[in-house]
Design an enzyme around this catalytic site. Structure first.
Site, PDB file in Angstrom:
ATOM      1  N   LYS A 152       5.080  -1.926   8.417  1.00 40.17           N
ATOM      2  CA  LYS A 152       6.147  -1.092   7.855  1.00 40.17           C
ATOM      3  C   LYS A 152       7.425  -1.934   7.872  1.00 40.17           C
ATOM      4  CE  LYS A 152       8.166   3.483   8.594  1.00 40.17           C
ATOM      5  NZ  LYS A 152       8.184   4.625   9.525  1.00 40.17           N
TER       6      LYS A 152
ATOM      7  N   VAL B 163       0.806  -1.221   0.000  1.00 42.05           N
ATOM      8  CA  VAL B 163       0.000   0.000   0.000  1.00 42.05           C
ATOM      9  C   VAL B 163       0.840   1.272   0.000  1.00 42.05           C
ATOM     10  CG1 VAL B 163      -1.994  -1.079   1.087  1.00 42.05           C
ATOM     11  CG2 VAL B 163      -0.209  -0.111   2.525  1.00 42.05           C
TER      12      VAL B 163
ATOM     13  N   GLY C  91       8.444   4.243   1.236  1.00 42.40           N
ATOM     14  CA  GLY C  91       9.154   5.463   1.591  1.00 42.40           C
ATOM     15  C   GLY C  91      10.630   5.152   1.773  1.00 42.40           C
ATOM     16  N   GLY C  92      11.373   6.111   2.365  1.00 40.69           N
ATOM     17  CA  GLY C  92      12.796   5.903   2.552  1.00 40.69           C
ATOM     18  C   GLY C  92      13.110   4.732   3.459  1.00 40.69           C
ATOM     19  N   TYR C  93      12.203   4.435   4.382  1.00 43.72           N
ATOM     20  CA  TYR C  93      12.404   3.337   5.322  1.00 43.72           C
ATOM     21  C   TYR C  93      12.248   1.988   4.637  1.00 43.72           C
ATOM     22  CZ  TYR C  93      11.485   0.534   9.563  1.00 43.72           C
ATOM     23  OH  TYR C  93      11.504  -0.403  10.558  1.00 43.72           O
TER      24      TYR C  93
ATOM     25  N   LYS D  76       8.936  -0.531   2.581  1.00 45.25           N
ATOM     26  CA  LYS D  76       7.575  -0.659   2.076  1.00 45.25           C
ATOM     27  C   LYS D  76       6.578  -0.819   3.213  1.00 45.25           C
ATOM     28  CE  LYS D  76       8.340  -2.512  -2.576  1.00 45.25           C
ATOM     29  NZ  LYS D  76       7.942  -3.562  -3.539  1.00 45.25           N
TER      30      LYS D  76
ATOM     31  N   ASP E 233       8.927  15.323  11.580  1.00 47.59           N
ATOM     32  CA  ASP E 233       8.577  15.117  10.158  1.00 47.59           C
ATOM     33  C   ASP E 233       7.079  15.296   9.947  1.00 47.59           C
ATOM     34  OD1 ASP E 233       9.178  14.692   7.508  1.00 47.59           O
ATOM     35  OD2 ASP E 233       9.116  12.513   7.643  1.00 47.59           O
TER      36      ASP E 233
END
Length: 955
Positions: free
Chosen positions: A658, A636, A639-641, A643, A754
Site C-alpha cells: 500500500k 491491483v 484508494g484515497g491513501y 495505490k 471504516d
C-alpha cells in the site's frame, strides 16, 4: 603424503560412512533392490550410500525408517514389486504420472498397515486391484485413477473406515457396485468418505439401493460413463450433503426419484444420455443448482417447466432431446447468471422471445425444433443464438446470423505481463514474466463445472491467480508463474486445460521441485476455486532436470584434507567478520539518527513501543524490485491513501504494498504510530502486516496478499465467486470475530472506523479478513467510553450517532457491521440509486410473512428458498446492530455468539476452520493444510520437509 597417513585418513573416512549410515537395515535392502533390480531412471543421487542419511530424492525418513516415497513425474520405469511392502513404516506412496510404471499391484500390498495415502494417478498399472487393499486400515486417500486396472471393485474397500477420498476413475473396472451383505463388506460402509469417483469404467448392473445412507457425508458421487442399468435409487436423496452428482452416459431407466428435491446443496447434476422415462422431474428444491444436464432421455412430452425460471443460481441448462414442446417462456432467459441454454432436437414452436434482461454473451442453441419467428429487440445484450433446422431458418436461408453455424471460441492463453519475451532456446518457453525456462507441463482435468461459458477469460484468470498464490505462498514451491492454454471439453464433458509451471530463479526444475508440484496435485492438497470443482493432474514427463552435485559415494580423500584446511580459514574469516560487523554497526547508528525508527526496540515491549511480531523495515529498492518497478501489471487497486501493488518476496510469498501518494503522506512519527498499532494485532480474521517502508520520502505498508479480493467484488459478481447462504454466514462470522478481537482483546482496544465490504478480503478458502486500518483509532484508559474526533468513514456505513456527536465508540463499528450484514443479504451497496439499505429493509419487512417479506430484496445468487436456515435471526441481529442509539446495539462479542448460534441452527460447527493461509508447506509444525472439497468436518494434511507427516487426522 606417507602410506601410513593415507591409511589413517581412509580409516577415518570409512568410520564416518558407518556412523552416517542411519537407514534401517531392512529398509535399506528394500530400496537398494528397487534401485538395482526393479526400477529404471531413478534419481541420480540414489547412487549415494544411505537413503536417509544422504537424503535420497523422494525418500522421507523418520528415526531411520522410510515413511514416505514421493516420486511423482520422475519418469520411472518398471513395476511395483512386492518388495516395497516390506517398508512397514511407510505412510505415503506417491508414484503418480510415471507412465512407464506397469504391471499389477502386489497382492501383499495389504502389509503396508500404516499407509495413509496411496497415489498412483496416471501410470500404466493393470490387472485386478488386490483384495488385500482392504487391510490398509489407516488409508485416507486412495487415488488409482487413469490406469488400466480391470476386474471388479474389491468389496474389501468397504473395510477402510478412515477413507476420505476414493478415486478409481478411468480404468477398466467391471461388474456390479459392491455393497455389504452380512458376509462381505461393501462401499455402503464408507460413512466417512466424501468422494466416490468411479467415472469412465465398465461397471454394470443396477445401482444398489443400499449404496446410499442418510448418515453418509458424501459430497461428490461420480459414476458417469459406465454401463449401469435399472433405476436411479431413491436412497440417493437421503445423502443431503451432496454437491456434485454425475450418472450421465449410462443406461439408466425409469423415472427420476422425486426426493432428489431434498438435495439442497447440489451445485451440478448430470443425468444426460440415459434412458430415463416418466414425467420431467421437478427440482425446485435444488436452490443452489448451477449446472443441470438431462439431455438425451425419453421423458414424457411436456411444455418447458415453469420451475426452470425459479432456479436463480443456474448458469447452464442442457435439455437436448428431452421431448419438450410448446413455446419457451421469455422469463427463462432473465435468470441473473445464465450462460448457456441448449434445447436442441425437441418440439419447441411458436415465436422465440428472449426479452431484454438476459446476461451478456448468452448462448442459446435451439437447433432442430419448430420455431417459426424470433422477436429481435434493439439495444438488448449480445446473444449467441442458433436456430438452424427450424422453420424460421428454412424461410430465411442464411440471411441471419442465427441461421448459420456459430464460430468456434477463440482459444485462451495466459497473457504476458507488460514485458517483451526474450528469444528462447529450443524446448524452452517464455513465462508470463518473459523469462525463458524449461517448464513442467501437463493437463488439469476438471470433472464438474458450475459454468459453461468457456470463452469467458475471467474464469481462467481467477484460476491462474489461485494456482499461483497457492503454490507460491501457501505451499512454498519454487514456482515463478504458471501459464494456462487451450481450454476445451472432451467427449466426457470434462474440462481440460494445458498448464505450464515455470521455475523460480532458474531455468530448470530439480527433481524435488517437479515431484513436489505433482504431490500437491495428486494428493488433492490444492483446492481449485469453487467454480471448477473436482480435478486431477495428468503430468508430462520432465526432460530437463537441473541435477545436483556429485555423489557422496565418490568423495575423495583430498576433499577430507581440504575440509581440515578449511577450518583454519574459517578462524581467520570469523576474526575479519567481527571487525567488519563493528564498523557496520557504527555506520548504521549514524545513518539512523535522522530516522524516526532508529531507536525502535524490535525485540521487547516497553511503554509505547510494542513488539513488532514479524513486521520488518523494507528498503525502497527492495520494494521496487518486488513489484517490478511498480509496474502497471502489479497495480491491483487504489484508494484515497494511494495505490496498492502486488509483489513477490524472494521466497515466493505474495505481498500487497500500500503506497501512499505524496499528498496523503503523514509525518514520520504519525506513520510510525500507525505501524505500531497494526503490528500488535494478530488474528486469523485480520489481514497481517508484514512490514513497512520509510525510505526516500516514501511511506508504504506491506501486507500479506489475500488472493480472492474483496467481499464487495464477490457480491457484485466482479470476481466470479458465487456466495451461497452458508458461505455468507461464515464470512459474517469471520469478520465479526476480527472486529471483536480489535474491540476486546487488543491492548489498548482499537476501533476500525471504516468497516465496509471493500475492506473485508477473502483468502483462498473464502475466509474473511478485515483489512485497511488507515482510519483506525486506539482507545487509551482515559478514553474508555468514547473518543471525540473528526468524523471519518464511508457514507452508507457511517454511524449516524457518531456523525451527529463526533463521539466515536466501539458501537460505531457495530453499526457499520450491521449495514455490512444487510449488504451480504441483499447483494446491494448501502446507498444505491438514492435508496438507503437500512431504510429499505425496515420499510418492506413484515415479520408475519415468510422471509419477513424481504423476498424481493434478497440477493438471488444466494439461491432463494424458504428454508434459509437462521434467516429471521440473521435479519433481527442486523437490525439490532443498526439501532439509532449505540446503547441499544449489541457488542461485537455478542454479535459473534449470535452468528455462531445461527450456524449451529443450520447444522454446522461454527468453530470448524479452513487451512491457514500462512501455513508453510515446508514446516508441519507451523500449520496444516485443509483438504479440498470438504465441508467443515474434513481432514488436514500435515507436512515435514515438503512431504506428508506420519499421521492424518480429522479436525
Amino acid at each position: 603424503m606417507g602410506v601410513k597417513r593415507k591409511v589413517f585418513l581412509l580409516s577415518v573416512y570409512l568410520q564416518f560412512l558407518i556412523i552416517a549410515a542411519v537407514t534401517n537395515d531392512n529398509d535399506f535392502v528394500i530400496l537398494k533392490a528397487l534401485k538395482d533390480d526393479i526400477w529404471e531412471n531413478e534419481p541420480p543421487n540414489w547412487k549415494n550410500n544411505d537413503p536417509c542419511g544422504d537424503n535420497w530424492e523422494g525418500i522421507g525418513c523418520t528415526n531411520s525408517r522410510v515413511t514416505s516415497i514421493t516420486l511423482s513425474g520422475m519418469g520411472l520405469k518398471g513395476q511395483l514389486s512386492g518388495d516395497i511392502t516390506g517398508l512397514t513404516e511407510l505412510h505415503t506412496l506417491d508414484l503418480s504420472n510415471n507412465k512407464d510404471l506397469r504391471g499389477p499391484l502386489p497382492t501383499t500390498i495389504g502389509n503396508l498397515k500404516k499407509l495413509s495415502n496411496l497415489m498412483l494417478v496416471g501410470c500404466s498399472f493393470s490387472g485386478p486391484i488386490p483384495d488385500s487393499i482392504g487391510s490398509l486400515q489407516e488409508l485416507v486417500l486412495l487415488s488409482l485413477n487413469s490406469n488400466g486396472f480391470s476386474g471388479r471393485v474389491p468389496p474389501s474397500i468397504g473395510n477402510l473406515s478412515n477413507l476420505y477420498w476414493l478415486d478409481l476413475t478411468d480404468n477398466k473396472l467391471e461388474g456390479e457396485i459392491p455393497v455389504s451383505d452380512g458376509n462381505s463388506p461393501g462401499l455402503d460402509m464408507l460413512v466417512r468418505a466424501k468422494h466416490f469417483h468411479f467415472g469412465k469404467n465398465q461397471l454394470s448392473g443396477s445401482i444398489p439401493e443400499k449404496l446410499f445412507r442418510p448418515d453418509m457425508v458424501l459430497i461428490h458421487v461420480l459414476f458417469d460413463s459406465n454401463n449401469l442399468t435399472g433405476e436411479l435409487p431413491d436412497t440417493l436423496g437421503l445423502v443431503k450433503s451432496l454437491e456434485v452428482v454425475r450418472f450421465d452416459r449410462n443406461s439408466l431407466s425409469g423415472p427420476v426419484p422425486s426426493n432428489l428435491n431434498n438435495l439442497t446443496s447440489v451445485n451440478e447434476l448430470y443425468l444426460s444420455n440415459n434412458k430415463l422415462t416418466g414425467a420431467m422431474p421437478n427440482l425446485t428444491g435444488l436452490s443452489v443448482l448451477s449446472y443441470l444436464d438431462m439431455s438425451n432421455n425419453s421423458f414424457d412430452a411436456s411444455e418447458v417447466p415453469s420451475w426452470f425460471s425459479s432456479m436463480q443460481s443456474l448458469t447452464t441448462l442442457m435439455m437436448e432431446n428431452t421431448n419438450l414442446e410448446g413455446q419457451i417462456p421469455a422469463n427463462l432467459f432473465s435468470i441473473p447468471h445464465l450462460q448457456t441454454v441448449v434445447m436442441k432436437t425437441n418440439e419447441l414452436n411458436g415465436t422465440l422471445d428472449l426479452g431484454t434482461s438476459y446476461s451478456e454473451n448468452l448462448l442459446v442453441n435451439l437447433q432442430n425444433n419448430r420455431i417459426s419467428a424470433y422477436t429481435e429487440r434493439g439495444g438488448a445484450p449480445a446473444v449467441k443464438l442458433t436456430l438452424i433446422d427450424n422453420p424460421i431458418c428454412q424461410e430465411l436461408g442464411t440471411a441471419k446470423g442465427y441461421c448459420q453455424l456459430s464460430q468456434p471460441i477463440s482459444p485462451y492463453s495466459t497473457k504476458q505481463k507488460n514485458c517483451l519475451p526474450a528469444p528462447c532456446n529450443a524446448n524452452q518457453s517464455s513465462s508470463p514474466n518473459c523469462q525463458c525456462a524449461y517448464p513442467y507441463t501437463g493437463t488439469l482435468v476438471f470433472r464438474s463445472l458450475s459454468f459453461s461459458d468457456l470463452g469467458n477469460t475471467t474464469y481462467y484468470e481467477i484460476l491462474e491467480q489461485n494456482v499461483t498464490t497457492s503454490f507460491q505462498s501457501t505451499y512454498k514451491l519454487p514456482i515463478d508463474s504458471i501459464s494456462l492454454s487451450y481450454p476445451h471439453k472432451n467427449n466426457f464433458e470434462y474440462l481440460e486445460l494445458s498448464i505450464q509451471f515455470f521455475p523460480s530463479g532458474q531455468e530448470r526444475f530439480n527433481r524435488t521441485g517437479v515431484s513436489s508440484v505433482g504431490f500437491v496435485l495428486s494428493n488433492q492438497i490444492y483446492s481449485p476455486p469453487p467454480l471448477f470443482g473436482p480435478m486431477f493432474f495428468n503430468g508430462d514427463q520432465y526432460q530437463y532436470f537441473a541435477e545436483s552435485g556429485g555423489s557422496n559415494k565418490s568423495t575423495s580423500i583430498g576433499v577430507i584434507i581440504g575440509a581440515a584446511a578449511a577450518g583454519c580459514v574459517v578462524l581467520l574469516l570469523l576474526l575479519f567478520a567481527g571487525v567488519y560487523a563493528y564498523h557496520q554497526k557504527r555506520r548504521a547508528e549514524k545513518a539512523n539518527e535522522q530516522n524516526p525508527f532508529a531507536h525502535w526496540d524490535m525485540n521487547k515491549s516497553s511503554g509505547s513501543i510494542p513488539q513488532l511480531k514479524g513486521a520488518r523495515c523494507f528498503s525502497f529498492e527492495e520494494v521496487k524490485k518486488y513489484t517490478n518497478n511498480f509496474s502497471d501489471a502489479n497495480d491491483v487497486g487504489s484508494g484515497g491513501y494511494g495505490k496498492v501493488y502486488k509483489g513477490t518476496l524472494p521466497n515466493g510469498q505474495l505481498i500487497a504494498i500500500k503506497r501512499a501518494q505524496q499528498g496523503s503522506m503523514q509525518g514520520g512519527q504519525e506513520f510510525k504510530m500507525e505501524i505500531e498499532l497494526l503490528s500488535r494485532v494478530h488474528h486469523k480474521n485480520l489481514v497481517s502486516l508484514l512490514g513497512f517502508c520509510f525510505d526516500r520520502g516514501e511511506q508504504m505498508l506491506i501486507y500479506e496478499f489475500v488472493p480472492n479480493g474483496s467481499l464487495g467484488d464477490s457480491l457484485s459478481g466482479k470476481n466470479g465467486i458465487r456466495l451461497d447462504w452458508i458461505r455468507r454466514l461464515k464470512i459474517a462470522l469471520g469478520a465479526a470475530r476480527g472486529l471483536s478481537y480489535l474491540h476486546e482483546l487488543a491492548n489498548p482496544p482499537i476501533i476500525h472506523r471504516d468497516i465496509k465490504s471493500s475492506n473485508i478480503l477473502l483468502d483462498e478458502r473464502l475466509n474473511a479478513k478485515v483489512a485497511d486500518f488507515g482510519l483506525s483509532k486506539s482507545m487509551s484508559d482515559s478514553e474508555k467510553d468514547h473518543i471525540t474526533t473528526q468524523v471519518k468513514g464511508t457514507m452508507g456505513y457511517l454511524d449516524p450517532e457518531y456523525y451527529m456527536t463526533q463521539q466515536l465508540t466501539e458501537k460505531s463499528d457495530v453499526y457499520s457491521f450491521g449495514v455490512l450484514m444487510l449488504e451480504l443479504l441483499t447483494g446491494r451497496r448501502p446507498i444505491e440509486r438514492g435508496k438507503y439499505i437500512v431504510r429499505e429493509i425496515r420499510t418492506v419487512m413484515d415479520k408475519k410473512k415468510e422471509l419477513y417479506n424481504l423476498y424481493e430484496l434478497i440477493d438471488p445468487t444466494i439461491g432463494l428458498s424458504t428454508t434459509l436456515k437462521g434467516f429471521e435471526k440473521y435479519v433481527d441481529l442486523a437490525l439490532k446492530c443498526v439501532q439509532e442509539s449505540g446503547d441499544d446495539r449489541p457488542t461485537m462479542s455478542e454479535v459473534v455468539k449470535d452468528i455462531e448460534n445461527i450456524l449451529q441452527q443450520a447444522g454446522l460447527n461454527p468453530n470448524a476452520e479452513s487451512a491457514s493461509s500462512s501455513a508453510s508447506y515446508e514446516d508441519a509444525s507451523k500449520g496444516n493444510f485443509h483438504h479440498p472439497y470438504c465441508n467443515e468436518e474434513g481432514f488436514d494434511y500435515g507436512y515435514s520437509g515438503g512431504f506428508p507427516t506420519s499421521k492424518i487426522e480429522p479436525q
